[in-house]
Design a protein around this motif. Structure first.
Motif, PDB file in Angstrom:
ATOM      1  N   MET B  50       4.603  34.933 -12.022  1.00  0.00           N
ATOM      2  CA  MET B  50       5.590  35.438 -11.079  1.00  0.00           C
ATOM      3  C   MET B  50       6.144  36.760 -11.590  1.00  0.00           C
ATOM      4  O   MET B  50       5.867  37.177 -12.695  1.00  0.00           O
ATOM      5  CB  MET B  50       6.717  34.418 -10.921  1.00  0.00           C
ATOM      6  CG  MET B  50       6.282  33.170 -10.201  1.00  0.00           C
ATOM      7  SD  MET B  50       5.762  33.533  -8.532  1.00  0.00           S
ATOM      8  CE  MET B  50       4.319  32.492  -8.396  1.00  0.00           C
ATOM      9  N   THR B  51       6.954  37.389 -10.763  1.00  0.00           N
ATOM     10  CA  THR B  51       7.465  38.707 -11.148  1.00  0.00           C
ATOM     11  C   THR B  51       8.947  38.685 -11.511  1.00  0.00           C
ATOM     12  O   THR B  51       9.361  39.371 -12.422  1.00  0.00           O
ATOM     13  CB  THR B  51       7.264  39.715 -10.005  1.00  0.00           C
ATOM     14  OG1 THR B  51       7.868  39.195  -8.837  1.00  0.00           O
ATOM     15  CG2 THR B  51       5.787  39.949  -9.751  1.00  0.00           C
ATOM     16  N   GLN B  52       9.729  37.914 -10.783  1.00  0.00           N
ATOM     17  CA  GLN B  52      11.190  38.011 -10.940  1.00  0.00           C
ATOM     18  C   GLN B  52      11.681  37.025 -12.001  1.00  0.00           C
ATOM     19  O   GLN B  52      12.392  36.087 -11.701  1.00  0.00           O
ATOM     20  CB  GLN B  52      11.889  37.742  -9.618  1.00  0.00           C
ATOM     21  CG  GLN B  52      11.385  38.598  -8.486  1.00  0.00           C
ATOM     22  CD  GLN B  52      11.570  40.063  -8.752  1.00  0.00           C
ATOM     23  OE1 GLN B  52      12.671  40.507  -9.030  1.00  0.00           O
ATOM     24  NE2 GLN B  52      10.509  40.839  -8.694  1.00  0.00           N
ATOM     25  N   ARG B 150       3.854  38.617 -14.472  1.00  0.00           N
ATOM     26  CA  ARG B 150       2.720  39.225 -13.793  1.00  0.00           C
ATOM     27  C   ARG B 150       3.067  40.687 -13.583  1.00  0.00           C
ATOM     28  O   ARG B 150       4.208  41.028 -13.292  1.00  0.00           O
ATOM     29  CB  ARG B 150       2.494  38.551 -12.436  1.00  0.00           C
ATOM     30  CG  ARG B 150       1.379  39.177 -11.634  1.00  0.00           C
ATOM     31  CD  ARG B 150       1.202  38.450 -10.320  1.00  0.00           C
ATOM     32  NE  ARG B 150       2.388  38.570  -9.477  1.00  0.00           N
ATOM     33  CZ  ARG B 150       2.574  37.879  -8.355  1.00  0.00           C
ATOM     34  NH1 ARG B 150       1.695  36.993  -7.973  1.00  0.00           N
ATOM     35  NH2 ARG B 150       3.644  38.058  -7.625  1.00  0.00           N
ATOM     36  N   GLU B 152       3.338  43.861 -11.606  1.00  0.00           N
ATOM     37  CA  GLU B 152       3.385  44.190 -10.174  1.00  0.00           C
ATOM     38  C   GLU B 152       2.484  45.377  -9.890  1.00  0.00           C
ATOM     39  O   GLU B 152       2.361  46.292 -10.686  1.00  0.00           O
ATOM     40  CB  GLU B 152       4.817  44.545  -9.783  1.00  0.00           C
ATOM     41  CG  GLU B 152       5.661  43.332  -9.562  1.00  0.00           C
ATOM     42  CD  GLU B 152       7.094  43.724  -9.271  1.00  0.00           C
ATOM     43  OE1 GLU B 152       7.406  43.903  -8.092  1.00  0.00           O
ATOM     44  OE2 GLU B 152       7.863  43.864 -10.219  1.00  0.00           O
TER      45      GLU B 152
END
Lengths: 213, 153
Positions: B50-52, B150, B152
């Motif tokens: 995930m990113t956040q 991850r 972006e």
């Protein structure tokens, strides 16, 4: 006697100290797992008292941003079909920053926003009233058969929209805002200033019993 | 000739007396950062990317739940299972487990307990929502969906 003592070497041989230290070092090198407690934070709603009926919250349909994910991992965002989550965070951001029907407090909030966010804010009456509490809620609903990864991806995108808004309010990037921990008063102040008036309203509905067990 | 002679006069050994200190420094670093794993993980763990991501500061407040397909499918079947500490538990045992974890914390910190859910990618939402329901019942409402980063694009 005294002479003998004096002749004896007073130094401890420290040559093998490095070897011992090396041995310990290698042991810890091998066993170490630098713990990475990273992830996406979520606060669950408080548990429901069976004796007290759930409070009825009246929200207009336009104030809810509906995201449905079915058991085939297909998305239905505000009635529109989507294959993947690309661009979802932008739509959520537009929804959150919409001032369709602001009251006085919301207008004050609007005026406190930085220019870049104000330019983005629209005044469409068909979308959310204002970003304050009770004005804009993002609802995520899944099936029991939805895969966890897609659910988390959606959640991730919604969080991204919020962090971008928070960050922009205090002049940070979303990334910088996210890494604030609130440890120092200055950081805490930044965090509070970012969040002020725009609570993170993400509702996660009980999943449907489709495609699961 | 004289040039060569001069060279041979210089000492050839490097002073190594500071070497143990350097090694000790490294040693202490790893001793402090190390977390000895106390339990074997019995379920598959491929965390989603995930990113956040956010980091949690207080490690003592975190309790871990591992969810995934059991590695030993012959013994535990192929359905996703929950692992707490070093045993596989059922959904109904979560309440008990949370209370045990809460007992380990001091009284002031009890309501700040955070559950870090390490869930395999392949798991469906059904078991997850069951766990979340139980956690609500147990009043452990701070939840962390553990995931790796991850990049972006």
């Amino acid at each position: 006697m005294a002479r003998k003592k004096g002749r004896m070497s007073q130094e401890v041989n420290a040559g093998s100290m490095a070897d011992i230290a090396f041995l310990l070092l290698i042991f810890f090198l091998v066993t170490t797992t630098i713990a990475s407690d990273k992830g996406i934070l979520n606060i669950l709603p408080p548990k429901q008292d069976p004796n007290v009926p759930p409070p009825e919250i009246k929200l207009n349909e336009r104030n809810i941003f509906n995201i449905l994910v079915n058991a085939n991992d297909q998305l239905l965002v505000e009635g529109e079909y989507r294959e993947n989550t690309a661009g979802l965070s932008e739509d959520v951001k537009d929804f959150l920053l919409n001032f369709g029907n602001p009251d006085e407090e919301a207008l004050a909030l609007f005026n406190s926003l930085p220019q870049s966010l104000r330019n983005r804010a629209k005044r469409e009456s068909s979308s959310s009233d204002h970003p304050m509490s009770g004005g804009a809620v993002v609802s995520i609903k899944t099936n029991r058969g939805t895969s966890y990864e897609v659910y988390l991806d959606v959640f991730d995108q919604v969080k991204k929209a919020y962090f971008e808004i928070y960050g922009e309010r205090v002049g940070l990037s979303a990334e910088q805002y996210r890494t604030l921990t609130g440890k120092t008063p200055a950081e805490k102040e930044l965090m509070d200033r970012g969040k002020e008036g725009i609570p993170m309203a993400i509702s996660i509905a009980e999943p449907d019993k489709i495609g699961g067990n | 000739m004289s040039k060569f002679k001069k060279k041979t006069n210089t000492s050839q050994s490097i002073p190594t007396s500071a070497l143990p200190d350097i090694i000790f420094m490294l040693l202490f670093f790893f001793m402090v950062t190390t977390v000895l794993r106390e339990s074997d993980i019995l379920v598959e763990q491929k965390l989603p990317q995930m990113t956040q991501l956010q980091k949690l500061e207080k490690k003592t407040l975190i309790s871990y739940l591992y969810v995934g397909k059991p590695k030993n499918t012959a013994l535990y079947g192929t359905e996703p299972r929950i692992q707490a500490n070093d045993v596989l538990i059922g959904t109904k045992d979560i309440l008990l487990w949370v209370n045990q974890e809460k007992d380990k914390l001091s009284e002031a910190e009890r309501d700040q307990i955070t559950v870090s859910m390490k869930v395999d990618k392949e798991v469906k939402m059904g078991p997850i929502s069951d766990i979340q329901f139980e956690l609500r019942e147990a009043d452990a409402r701070k939840l962390l969906y553990a995931s790796t980063g991850r990049i972006e694009n």
